[in-house]
Write a protein that holds these residues in place. Structure first.
Motif, short mmCIF file in Angstrom:
data_model
loop_
_atom_site.label_atom_id
_atom_site.label_comp_id
_atom_site.label_asym_id
_atom_site.label_seq_id
_atom_site.Cartn_x
_atom_site.Cartn_y
_atom_site.Cartn_z
N UNK A 1 0.80 -1.33 0.05
CA UNK A 1 0.04 0.25 0.05
C UNK A 1 0.88 1.17 0.00
N UNK A 2 0.40 2.17 -1.08
CA UNK A 2 1.34 3.34 -0.87
C UNK A 2 0.44 4.48 -0.59
N UNK A 3 0.86 5.48 0.40
CA UNK A 3 0.26 6.70 0.96
C UNK A 3 -1.19 6.44 1.24
N UNK A 4 -1.53 5.28 2.05
CA UNK A 4 -2.53 4.90 2.61
C UNK A 4 -3.38 5.85 3.39
N UNK A 5 -4.78 6.25 3.20
CA UNK A 5 -5.32 7.41 4.01
C UNK A 5 -6.77 6.93 4.15
N UNK B 1 -9.70 6.16 1.29
CA UNK B 1 -9.80 7.73 0.75
C UNK B 1 -8.64 7.81 -0.26
N UNK B 2 -7.52 7.63 0.21
CA UNK B 2 -6.28 7.88 -0.44
C UNK B 2 -5.40 6.57 -0.65
N UNK B 3 -4.65 6.41 -1.46
CA UNK B 3 -3.65 5.51 -1.49
C UNK B 3 -3.87 4.36 -2.74
N UNK B 4 -2.74 3.72 -2.99
CA UNK B 4 -2.94 2.76 -4.06
C UNK B 4 -2.58 1.29 -3.55
N UNK C 1 -6.49 -3.81 8.83
CA UNK C 1 -6.63 -5.04 8.23
C UNK C 1 -7.78 -5.22 7.08
N UNK C 2 -8.87 -4.57 7.34
CA UNK C 2 -9.90 -4.56 6.34
C UNK C 2 -9.41 -3.93 4.98
N UNK C 3 -8.83 -2.97 5.24
CA UNK C 3 -8.10 -2.31 3.92
C UNK C 3 -7.17 -2.98 3.33
N UNK C 4 -6.36 -3.61 3.85
CA UNK C 4 -5.20 -4.60 3.55
C UNK C 4 -5.92 -5.59 2.75
N UNK C 5 -7.23 -6.14 3.31
CA UNK C 5 -7.78 -7.25 2.72
C UNK C 5 -8.64 -6.84 1.57
N UNK C 6 -8.69 -5.58 1.36
CA UNK C 6 -9.81 -4.94 0.34
C UNK C 6 -11.06 -5.01 0.52
N UNK D 1 -6.16 7.60 9.86
CA UNK D 1 -4.64 7.68 9.36
C UNK D 1 -4.32 8.02 8.03
N UNK D 2 -3.08 8.41 7.71
CA UNK D 2 -2.79 9.06 6.45
C UNK D 2 -1.30 8.81 6.18
N UNK D 3 -0.99 8.83 4.80
CA UNK D 3 0.20 8.60 4.17
C UNK D 3 1.02 7.47 4.95
#
Length: 592
Positions: A8-12, A58-61, A48-53, A21-23
């Motif tokens: 994940x890059x620049x996750x927010x 709101x931000x990040x790739x 963890x849910x963000x990492x799981x998809x 959280x941000x960046x």
């Protein structure tokens, strides 16, 4: 080296009017074993849910290696819509092979024919574990995997994860589980994330070093350190000192208890005569209890003294709840007798947290809607009392239903510990707690004037709190051990060790016994400790360089070289340690 399994890059992620959280830059490599650490409310499960998809940032790739399987084990598996646990376990994004699911469920002791709607939390958790592990994941995301599992199931899961070839990220309050399995740590702290190539076993020292450095920087800048109120009040160093003080007090209590214990057998304990009857809280004499043809408790004797901290451990169905009910008088024995002191005033906190009604305000639960609460004879303002239990005072008006599972548990502790009592009974108290709340609970138990009975699967928690452990193996006998879980395990190992088979072959001819190590062995024995220190220093240097989150994208070749160097160094260190231990045992046997 292959690309990371996931990055994940620049996750927010925003939460209302502020950023949770941000960046954040995150990468997960092959065979990473990551502990995800953070305070309650920091956003660990959300991350963890963000990492799981499961949810979108709101931000990040988010990047996942093509073909990689990312599987998440949630805290509370949703089995609604499934007739049986088997139907649930065979569903999912990557439909797992039925034979693999059946095999894992069998080893976990799970009946997949159980109706999903009536399954307990532990049964749902085992079915979810079977589904997740059988799905052949490349990356496992584990949110409190040991909740609602007994010690046998936790042991099995630890062994499986130890042999697992993929990567995992785990959130857990179980210190023993984290210490045994993790090699790297992600620390989610005040909206940012840090990564260190150390397992959870080194987290406390790392955390203390980070806060100490921030404090020094803040002094130089003549500015306040931006840390939440309870960190300023408690302090990392102060907490560590209190932990050490509590453990010292616990060891002293164990020594005192051991001095009162006469020769002990496997099934019962002999206790020195007590002239003061008021010191005996509960006395069990030759107690037996069975159900149908099965004897659950057999010829058990124990005298529980005022101030004892009793831990009860064992697998599911071993009889822990039966023993607890016998000791507290809820259940009568088939033979023998159990006597409780007439002055017994008990607080019982069950694992269902049944006293927490979701529509009530926090103020209603603590102070019946008022501003003041009577805490064991001392009047305290509800806001101040909330701070003692790590709550923001503004939560006094919040509804219980809006709190997390860990916050509800903490609120229940705050309510119950305010009452006058001399017997505290805790049934699986560590479920849904974060590490800070566990520290707080240990403090409360250490300072409690009465007697404590604890049923728990949390091995580290028991080692830090109890003076006597009652270990049940399902046969009806009960080990009574002065000490914690580790002491019970040490007691069982000689008994459970396999006996060597008798040899019928002729013995080898006698030879002259050596009385010292060979020249090569002695040289290795002398030089290996220094060699191990050198390897550890090299690993530390490379891990510090690898901790740079931008290194992979900036210099993938260096990232590759450092990773391979660390893996080789760890292998060299393991080999050196094994060799030195082997020589140490040999030297001890020779009397060298």
């Amino acid at each position: 080296m292959a690309a990371p399994i996931l990055s994940f890059e620049n996750l927010g992620l925003s939460q209302g009017t502020h950023w949770l959280f941000r960046n954040l830059d995150i990468f997960v490599g092959e065979r990473d074993r990551l502990a995800l650490i953070g305070r309650n409310g920091a956003g660990k499960t959300t991350l963890l849910k963000l990492i799981a998809g499961r949810i979108e940032p709101d931000e990040g790739t988010r990047s996942v290696r093509p073909g990689a399987r990312v599987i998440m084990l949630e805290q509370d598996p949703d089995v609604s819509g499934f007739a049986t646990l088997r139907d649930f376990a065979l569903a999912g994004q990557f439909a797992p092979p039925a034979h693999e699911v059946e095999a894992i469920a069998s080893q976990l002791g799970t009946d997949l024919n159980r109706e999903a709607a009536t399954a307990s939390g532990g049964e749902r958790r085992r079915a979810a574990i079977a589904r997740a592990l059988a799905s052949e994941p490349d990356l496992l995301l584990l949110d409190e995997p040991t909740n609602h599992l007994d010690i046998d199931a936790i042991d099995w899961l630890e062994v499986w994860l130890g042999r697992y070839n993929g990567a995992f990220i785990v959130i857990s309050h179980d210190r023993a589980f984290l210490t045994r399995l993790t090699r790297q740590t992600l620390w989610l702290d005040r909206g940012g994330i840090r990564r260190n190539e150390i397992g959870f076993g080194g987290f406390d020292e790392w955390m203390e070093a980070v806060y100490a450095e921030e404090a020094r920087a803040a002094e130089k800048l003549d500015a306040k350190l931006k840390i939440e109120a309870h960190w300023l009040e408690r302090g990392v160093t102060a907490r560590r000192k209190r932990n050490q003080g509590r453990l010292a007090k616990l060891h002293e209590m164990r020594a005192q208890r051991a001095a009162m214990v006469g020769p002990q057998g496997v099934a019962k304990i002999a206790v020195a005569a007590d002239d003061s009857k008021t010191k005996s809280v509960i006395t069990a004499e030759h107690v037996t209890k069975g159900f149908g043809d099965r004897t659950v408790i057999k010829d058990f004797s124990l005298r529980i003294q005022r101030g004892d901290r009793i831990g009860i451990v064992g697998g599911n169905g071993a009889g822990k709840t039966t023993l607890l009910k016998l000791l507290t008088g809820e259940l009568a024995p088939d033979s023998g007798q159990v006597r409780q002191a007439k002055s017994l005033d008990m607080i019982f906190i069950d694992q269902q947290r049944s006293l927490m009604q979701p529509d009530k305000r926090v103020r209603d639960v603590l102070a019946e809607g008022g501003d003041w609460i009577d805490v064991r004879g001392t009047r305290k303002h509800v806001h101040g009392y909330l701070k003692e239990f790590l709550f923001d005072p503004s939560l006094a008006e919040a509804r219980v239903g809006t709190l997390s599972g860990g916050e509800r548990s903490r609120l229940l502790f705050a309510r119950e510990f305010a009452r006058e009592s001399n017997l505290l009974v805790l049934d699986e108290p560590t479920n849904d707690l974060d590490l800070e709340t566990l520290d707080l609970l240990q403090e409360v138990i250490a300072d409690y004037d009465g007697t404590v009975l604890i049923v728990s699967h949390d091995r580290d928690f028991l080692d830090r709190t109890v003076t006597v452990t009652l270990g049940l193996d399902g046969s009806g006998t009960i080990d009574v051990i002065v000490g914690g879980y580790a002491d019970w395990v040490a007691k069982r190992q000689p008994r459970n060790a396999p006996r060597a088979e008798k040899k019928t072959a002729a013995p080898p001819p006698p030879r002259t016994a050596s009385t010292k190590l060979s020249y090569k062995d002695q040289r290795d024995f002398d030089l290996l400790p220094k060699r191990i220190e050198e390897i550890e220093a090299a690993i530390a240097r490379d891990e510090e360089a690898l901790a740079d989150p931008s290194l992979y994208s900036r210099d993938p070749k260096k990232f590759d070289a450092l990773t391979r160097a660390i893996e080789q160094a760890r292998a060299d260190k393991d080999a050196a340690e094994e060799r030195w231990l082997e020589l140490a045992e040999k030297a001890e046997g020779l009397g060298a």
